[in-house]
Design an enzyme around this catalytic site. Structure first.
Site, PDB file in Angstrom:
ATOM      1  N   SER A  64     -29.157  20.109  12.837  1.00 40.40           N
ATOM      2  CA  SER A  64     -30.515  20.579  12.551  1.00 40.40           C
ATOM      3  C   SER A  64     -30.874  21.800  13.379  1.00 40.40           C
ATOM      4  O   SER A  64     -30.343  22.002  14.466  1.00 40.40           O
ATOM      5  CB  SER A  64     -31.540  19.482  12.856  1.00 40.40           C
TER       6      SER A  64
HETATM    7  N1  SAH Z   1     -28.016  14.364  14.604  1.00 37.08           N
HETATM    8  C1  SAH Z   1     -26.912  15.214  14.196  1.00 37.08           C
HETATM    9  C2  SAH Z   1     -27.119  15.829  12.833  1.00 37.08           C
HETATM   10  C3  SAH Z   1     -26.665  14.917  11.854  1.00 37.08           C
HETATM   11  S1  SAH Z   1     -26.413  15.351  10.176  1.00 37.08           S
HETATM   12  C4  SAH Z   1     -26.625  16.290  15.201  1.00 37.08           C
HETATM   13  O1  SAH Z   1     -27.341  16.385  16.211  1.00 37.08           O
HETATM   14  O2  SAH Z   1     -25.672  17.039  15.000  1.00 37.08           O
HETATM   15  C5  SAH Z   1     -26.498  13.713   9.569  1.00 37.08           C
HETATM   16  C6  SAH Z   1     -25.360  12.819   9.985  1.00 37.08           C
HETATM   17  O3  SAH Z   1     -25.658  11.528   9.490  1.00 37.08           O
HETATM   18  C7  SAH Z   1     -24.013  13.218   9.382  1.00 37.08           C
HETATM   19  O4  SAH Z   1     -23.068  13.365  10.378  1.00 37.08           O
HETATM   20  C8  SAH Z   1     -23.700  12.058   8.451  1.00 37.08           C
HETATM   21  O5  SAH Z   1     -22.317  11.777   8.345  1.00 37.08           O
HETATM   22  C9  SAH Z   1     -24.456  10.925   9.100  1.00 37.08           C
HETATM   23  N2  SAH Z   1     -24.735   9.784   8.223  1.00 37.08           N
HETATM   24  C10 SAH Z   1     -25.094   9.792   6.912  1.00 37.08           C
HETATM   25  N3  SAH Z   1     -25.264   8.535   6.475  1.00 37.08           N
HETATM   26  C11 SAH Z   1     -25.004   7.706   7.527  1.00 37.08           C
HETATM   27  C12 SAH Z   1     -24.995   6.283   7.701  1.00 37.08           C
HETATM   28  N4  SAH Z   1     -25.283   5.438   6.709  1.00 37.08           N
HETATM   29  N5  SAH Z   1     -24.675   5.804   8.925  1.00 37.08           N
HETATM   30  C13 SAH Z   1     -24.374   6.633   9.961  1.00 37.08           C
HETATM   31  N6  SAH Z   1     -24.363   7.972   9.850  1.00 37.08           N
HETATM   32  C14 SAH Z   1     -24.675   8.509   8.647  1.00 37.08           C
END
Ligand code: SAH
Length: 213
Positions: A64
């Site tokens: 983000s």
């Molecule tokens: N907080 C992160 C940004 C994440 S993008 C940062 O600081 O970089 C969203 C993330 O959520 C992705 O890596 C994706 O794989 C994960 N995601 C999506 N669905 C998920 C689920 N059901 N359980 C765990 N992670 C999930």
């Protein structure tokens, strides 16, 4: 070379922009000033780390923009949590920010390759209060519940019931809700009732089902 030289000045510019955008919490600003955001990206993108934008981290996922990380962290700190769960570790950057500010941080990620990279970064920064876990965040992290705050960084259409269940009384869940159009929503658990406040229009990748190798 490049980022090493310019990083403090570029970071200072990012902090000034965050203040202009309305971020007030000095702890949040300090953490974002301190953390090497460029180390959470692949080398080819590192020079863009302090820009006001979301950036790709591989496997179709994104880190983000700094403002959203700062705003979500600010909302979370309002309740002074001791133990926090993040859903969607991704690059590990948001977890690292939380690790600077909260005594105990858990973060779950469904994509193992992203999780392993995040694990490496967080180990190198010696943030020992952050624990990462390969799991489907739709089910929270039952064995560590309850949490004082839960921060979801991928967007579900509706809040997974497990997350409400794993939130301690009087505590807070922060989640982007929706499909294309998403609203960043805050839920406060007040005497078992979830009080919802919508904060801002946002754009996150979807919360998907199931953990994957
Ligand atoms: N907080 C992160 C940004 C994440 S993008 C940062 O600081 O970089 C969203 C993330 O959520 C992705 O890596 C994706 O794989 C994960 N995601 C999506 N669905 C998920 C689920 N059901 N359980 C765990 N992670 C999930």
């Amino acid at each position: 070379k490049g980022i090493g030289f310019t990083s403090q000045r570029t970071r200072d510019r990012m902090i000034k922009r965050l203040i202009d955008q309305g971020i007030k919490n000095t702890q949040v600003l300090d953490a974002l000033s301190y953390l090497p955001r460029h180390l959470f990206l692949d080398e080819a993108l590192a020079h863009r780390a302090y820009e006001d934008t979301a950036l790709p981290i591989g496997l179709g996922q994104t880190l983000s923009q700094p403002y959203i990380v700062a705003r979500m962290t600010e909302l979370l700190l309002e309740i002074e949590p001791k133990k926090v769960l993040e859903i969607g570790t991704g690059s590990g950057f948001q977890a690292a920010v939380l690790g600077c500010l909260v005594p105990e941080v858990w973060s779950v990620e469904r994509l193992d390759p992203l999780l392993e990279k995040a694990r490496h970064r967080i180990k190198n920064l010696a943030l020992k209060n952050i624990k990462l876990h390969h799991a489907d965040g739709n089910f929270g992290l039952e064995r560590e519940a309850p949490f004082d705050a839960i921060l979801v960084t991928a967007a579900p259409k509706e809040v997974p019931p497990s997350l409400f269940q794993q939130l301690a009384a009087g505590r807070r869940l922060i989640v982007p809700l929706g499909d294309e159009q998403q609203l960043l929503s805050v839920f406060d658990n007040q005497e078992g009732k979830m009080i919802q406040t919508d904060v801002a229009a946002v754009r996150f990748v979807p919360l998907l089902p199931g953990a994957q190798k």
